[in-house]
Enzyme design. Structure first.
Site, PDB file in Angstrom:
ATOM      1  N   LYS A 268      78.746  10.989 -43.582  1.00  0.00           N
ATOM      2  CA  LYS A 268      79.253  11.918 -43.501  1.00  0.00           C
ATOM      3  C   LYS A 268      79.930  12.539 -44.951  1.00  0.00           C
ATOM      4  O   LYS A 268      80.321  11.825 -45.932  1.00  0.00           O
ATOM      5  CB  LYS A 268      80.804  11.981 -42.668  1.00  0.00           C
ATOM      6  CG  LYS A 268      81.151  13.347 -42.174  1.00  0.00           C
ATOM      7  CD  LYS A 268      82.450  12.864 -41.208  1.00  0.00           C
ATOM      8  CE  LYS A 268      82.905  14.283 -40.628  1.00  0.00           C
ATOM      9  NZ  LYS A 268      83.878  14.087 -39.696  1.00  0.00           N
TER      10      LYS A 268
ATOM     11  N   GLU B  52      90.361  12.294 -23.491  1.00  0.00           N
ATOM     12  CA  GLU B  52      91.578  13.041 -23.279  1.00  0.00           C
ATOM     13  C   GLU B  52      91.861  12.384 -21.376  1.00  0.00           C
ATOM     14  O   GLU B  52      93.086  12.300 -21.376  1.00  0.00           O
ATOM     15  CB  GLU B  52      91.162  14.638 -23.044  1.00  0.00           C
ATOM     16  CG  GLU B  52      91.097  15.068 -24.222  1.00  0.00           C
ATOM     17  CD  GLU B  52      89.488  15.046 -24.919  1.00  0.00           C
ATOM     18  OE1 GLU B  52      89.291  15.622 -26.056  1.00  0.00           O
ATOM     19  OE2 GLU B  52      88.637  14.529 -24.313  1.00  0.00           O
TER      20      GLU B  52
ATOM     21  N   ARG C 218      90.427  19.143 -20.324  1.00  0.00           N
ATOM     22  CA  ARG C 218      89.683  18.121 -19.960  1.00  0.00           C
ATOM     23  C   ARG C 218      90.325  16.725 -19.124  1.00  0.00           C
ATOM     24  O   ARG C 218      89.650  15.952 -18.544  1.00  0.00           O
ATOM     25  CB  ARG C 218      88.940  17.465 -21.334  1.00  0.00           C
ATOM     26  CG  ARG C 218      88.144  18.358 -21.872  1.00  0.00           C
ATOM     27  CD  ARG C 218      87.793  18.126 -23.499  1.00  0.00           C
ATOM     28  NE  ARG C 218      87.172  16.988 -23.661  1.00  0.00           N
ATOM     29  CZ  ARG C 218      85.705  16.829 -23.644  1.00  0.00           C
ATOM     30  NH1 ARG C 218      85.042  17.675 -23.782  1.00  0.00           N
ATOM     31  NH2 ARG C 218      85.021  15.609 -23.938  1.00  0.00           N
TER      32      ARG C 218
END
Length: 610
Positions: free
Chosen positions: A251, A339, A367
Site C-alpha cells: 500500500k 459488522e 449491514r
C-alpha cells in the site's frame, strides 16, 4: 522517451503496447495518480498499490467484455484512468464529477457498483454463472483485499462458488497486509504464513483454506512484478472452474511517505506531494469533530466504569478510537470488516453484564440490521451504538450516505434513538445512552459541529424530552413552529428569524416528546419538521404519527433528505441541493405559509392544553 499514458483512452490501446513498455506505463500511471489525488483529495495509498495489477488485468483480459469487479472500489483510480476517465480525475469526488468508486452509470468498464466491502466475489460469481447460462465464454474477475476478506459475505460466496464447476471465475486476493487500519484476526495470520518470506520458516499446509473451498490456488506472487503477474493471469484465463490468485502488494507503493504511513495517506485531502501531508494543527486550537467528542467521551466513561467495552468493525481511525485502544487495550476490540459479528459480539458482552459501545458508521450499521433486531433489541440488551457519519458525507457520496438510520432504527421495539444538536449535547447523549436499560443509539454527523463549548461533567438527559430553543411572539394565525432534529437545529434557528418561528430541539427520535409536540401544535398554526435523514419514515414521520394519534389536523411540512440518492460533492452543496441549509428551510416555510396556513388548526391539541 515518448510518454505512453496520454495515448491510453481505452484498454484496447493498452493491449497494443509491447510488454516491455508496460513498466514505463506503470511509472507514468503511478505519478498521475499521485498528482491527481494531491489536487482533489481522495484515496491514495490503496490506489498506488494497485497500479501494476490494474495494468495486468486490462492487458490480459478482454475488458469490458470480460468483467472485473473491484471490491470496495477505493483502489480503482488506475482503472478509471485507463478506461477513458483520465481527464475526469480533475473533478474526482466533486459535485458533478466522477465518483471515487466504481459506478455502472459512469462507465461500461465499471461492471458492478461497489463501495461497501466484501461484495465482489458474490457479484462476479453471478456474472460468471450468467455467462455460462447464456452460452458465452466471458470471464469474471473479483479483486478483493485482505481486509475485505474478513467479512462473512466473501466466505459465503466462496462456499457457493466452490461447487459451481466450470464457471469462468477468478478471485484475486490483493494482500497488502492492510485494510484502512492495520490488519486484525486469524485470517491475517494465515495469509502471513503464505507470504513469500515466510515459506522457508513456516511449513505450508498441503492445501490452503482457499483450496478447501473448491478453488485452484496460485500464489502468492509479487503484485508489482508485471513479468510475474501477466503470465500468471494468462495461465489462469485458460483454466476451467473457480481460480484463486494470491498477490502481495504494498500500500502506497512508489511514494515513500505513503509507504511509510499508509494509514495517514489512505484518504488524504489536498496536499503538496513534495512536502507530504503537513502536521495537523494543535488539537487544542482546532474545533473538535464529533468523532473526537466520541473518542474523548469513551475514554472518560471507561475510566469511570470498568464494564465499558469499545468495539469497531475496522474503523479505528475514523471513529477516533486510537486513544481508547492505547489506554484500555484489554477493552478494545477491532473485529475487522464484520459488522454483523460486531453487533452480536456486543450482545454477548451485554448478556454477561458488560456495557459495550459499538462505534460504527450509519451506512455500515445497515449491514448488521438483522443482528440489531434479533440479537440486541429482541432481548433488550444494553448495547450503545455510536453512529458516526449520519446524514450527508460529502465526497464519498451515496454509497456512504447516512440517510436511513433514523427510519430503520425508530421502527425497532426497545430502541432509544437520539440526535444531538451540538458537540456538548452529543457528549451528554452518549452518557445518557450508556445508562439506558436497553439498546440505545446516538447518531451524529461527519466533521465538526457549531463550536459549542463541551462540558466535562457528564449528566444524563431526561429520556424522551426535547427543549425549546426559540419561542415565537407572532400573532395567532401566523405562528410557525420548527421541530428540528440533530444537526438541523442550527440552520432552523437561522431560518426562524425571518418568520419569528418557534424552534424546538427535539433531541429524541424515540421515545418522541409527544407532550412537546402537542403543546406546539396547540399554540401554532403550522409545524415544520426538519431532519438530516430520509424524509420517508424518519423523525418527521414519527411526528405525523403522533399528531394523527392526537386527532390533530394542524398543517405539517416535512423537510429532510429526499427520496433519491444524493450524489458526491461538498457537504454544503449536498445540503443546499436538498433544501436543508438555512436558506432552503426558509424557502420551504415561505411556500408553506402561503399555501397551508388556511388549513384547519389542531382543535384536539388545543383542548388538551387548556
Amino acid at each position: 522517451m515518448e510518454r505512453l499514458l496520454p495515448a491510453i483512452d481505452h484498454p484496447a490501446a493498452l493491449r497494443g503496447l509491447p510488454r516491455e513498455r508496460l513498466p514505463q506505463l506503470a511509472a507514468e500511471l503511478r505519478a498521475f495518480v499521485l498528482d491527481s489525488v494531491s489536487k482533489t483529495g481522495g484515496h491514495l495509498s490503496s490506489n498506488l498499490g494497485t497500479v501494476e495489477l490494474t495494468i495486468a488485468l486490462h492487458y490480459v483480459f478482454d475488458t469490458p467484455r470480460d468483467r472485473i469487479v473491484w471490491d470496495v472500489g477505493h483502489q480503482t483510480y488506475p482503472h478509471k484512468i485507463l478506461t477513458g476517465r483520465r481527464d475526469g480525475m480533475a473533478a474526482l469526488r466533486q459535485w458533478n464529477g466522477i465518483s471515487g468508486f466504481p459506478r455502472r452509470s459512469e462507465s461500461e468498464f465499471d461492471t458492478f457498483g461497489t463501495a461497501h466491502s466484501s461484495t465482489s466475489i458474490s457479484a462476479a460469481l453471478g456474472m460468471a454463472v450468467a455467462s455460462r447460462l447464456k452460452g458465452g465464454k466471458r470471464h469474471a474477475v473479483a479483486v478483493i483485499g485482505d481486509g475485505a476478506m474478513t467479512a462473512g459475505e466473501a466466505f459465503e460466496a466462496m462456499n457457493n462458488a466452490g461447487v459451481c464447476a466450470g464457471v469462468p471465475l477468478l478471485v484475486i486476493l490483493n494482500d497488502n497486509d492492510m485494510s484502512i487500519s492495520p490488519p486484525v484476526g486469524a485470517l491475517n495470520r494465515h495469509l502471513a504464513r503464505l507470504a513469500p518470506g515466510a515459506r522457508a520458516e513456516t511449513p505450508v499446509p498441503p492445501a490452503t483454506m482457499f483450496e478447501q473451498f473448491g478453488f485452484d490456488y496460485t500464489g502468492p506472487i509479487d503484485g508489482h512484478d508485471l513479468d510475474a503477474l501477466i503470465p500468471a493471469l494468462e495461465k489462469l484465463k485458460r483454466l476451467e472452474g473457480p481460480q484463486f490468485l494470491h498477490v502481495v502488494t504494498r500500500k502506497g507503493r512508489g511514494y515513500a511517505p505513503a509507504e511509510a504511513d499508509p494509514v495517514l495517506y489512505h484518504g488524504p485531502g489536498r496536499f503538496d506531494p513534495a512536502r507530504g501531508i503537513e502536521p495537523a494543527p494543535d488539537p487544542a486550537a482546532r474545533r473538535k469533530t464529533y468523532a473526537n467528542v466520541f473518542g474523548e467521551w469513551l475514554c472518560d466513561e471507561a475510566e469511570a466504569n470498568p464494564a465499558v467495552v469499545g468495539i469497531t468493525p475496522a474503523m479505528r481511525e475514523g471513529s477516533d478510537l486510537i486513544e481508547f485502544e492505547r489506554r484500555f487495550p484489554q477493552r478494545y476490540y477491532d473485529v475487522g470488516i464484520a459488522e454483523q459479528h460486531a453487533v452480536t459480539f456486543a450482545g454477548g458482552l451485554a448478556a454477561e453484564g458488560l456495557r459495550p459501545v459499538v462505534a460504527i458508521y450509519s451506512t455500515f450499521l445497515q449491514r448488521g440490521y438483522d443482528q440489531l433486531i434479533h440479537d440486541i433489541a429482541l432481548q433488550n440488551l444494553p448495547v450503545l451504538f455510536a453512529i458516526d457519519r449520519a446524514g450527508v458525507v460529502g465526497a464519498d457520496g451515496a454509497t456512504h450516505m447516512g440517510a436511513y438510520d433514523l427510519a430503520y432504527l425508530r421502527c425497532i421495539p426497545n430502541m432509544t434513538v437520539m440526535a444531538p444538536a451540538d458537540e456538548n449535547e452529543c457528549r451528554q447523549m452518549l452518557h445518557t445512552g450508556i445508562g439506558v436499560a436497553g439498546p440505545a443509539a446516538v447518531r451524529y454527523p461527519r466533521g465538526t459541529g457549531p463550536g459549542v463549548p463541551i462540558r466535562k461533567t457528564l449528566r444524563p438527559l431526561p429520556v424522551g424530552r426535547g427543549e425549546l430553543r426559540r419561542e415565537s411572539r407572532s400573532a395567532p394565525g401566523r405562528r410557525i413552529a420548527i421541530l428540528a432534529f440533530g444537526t438541523m437545529v442550527a440552520p432552523s434557528l437561522q431560518a426562524a428569524a425571518e418568520f419569528d418561528a418557534t424552534v424546538a430541539n427535539m433531541r429524541f427520535v424515540k421515545p418522541l416528546d409527544t407532550a412537546l409536540i402537542a403543546r406546539l401544535a396547540a399554540g401554532h398554526d403550522l409545524l415544520v419538521t426538519v431532519e438530516e435523514g430520509a424524509v420517508m419514515g424518519g423523525a418527521g414521520s414519527a411526528c405525523l404519527e403522533a399528531l394523527a394519534a392526537m386527532g390533530c389536523g394542524v398543517p405539517v411540512v416535512q423537510l429532510g433528505l429526499p427520496d433519491r440518492f444524493i450524489d458526491h460533492g461538498d457537504p454544503v452543496r449536498q445540503l443546499e441541493s436538498c433544501g436543508l441549509d438555512a436558506a432552503g428551510i426558509a424557502a420551504s416555510i415561505r411556500r408553506a405559509a402561503r399555501d397551508k396556513l388556511a388549513a384547519p388548526v389542531c382543535v384536539a391539541a388545543k383542548q388538551r392544553s387548556a
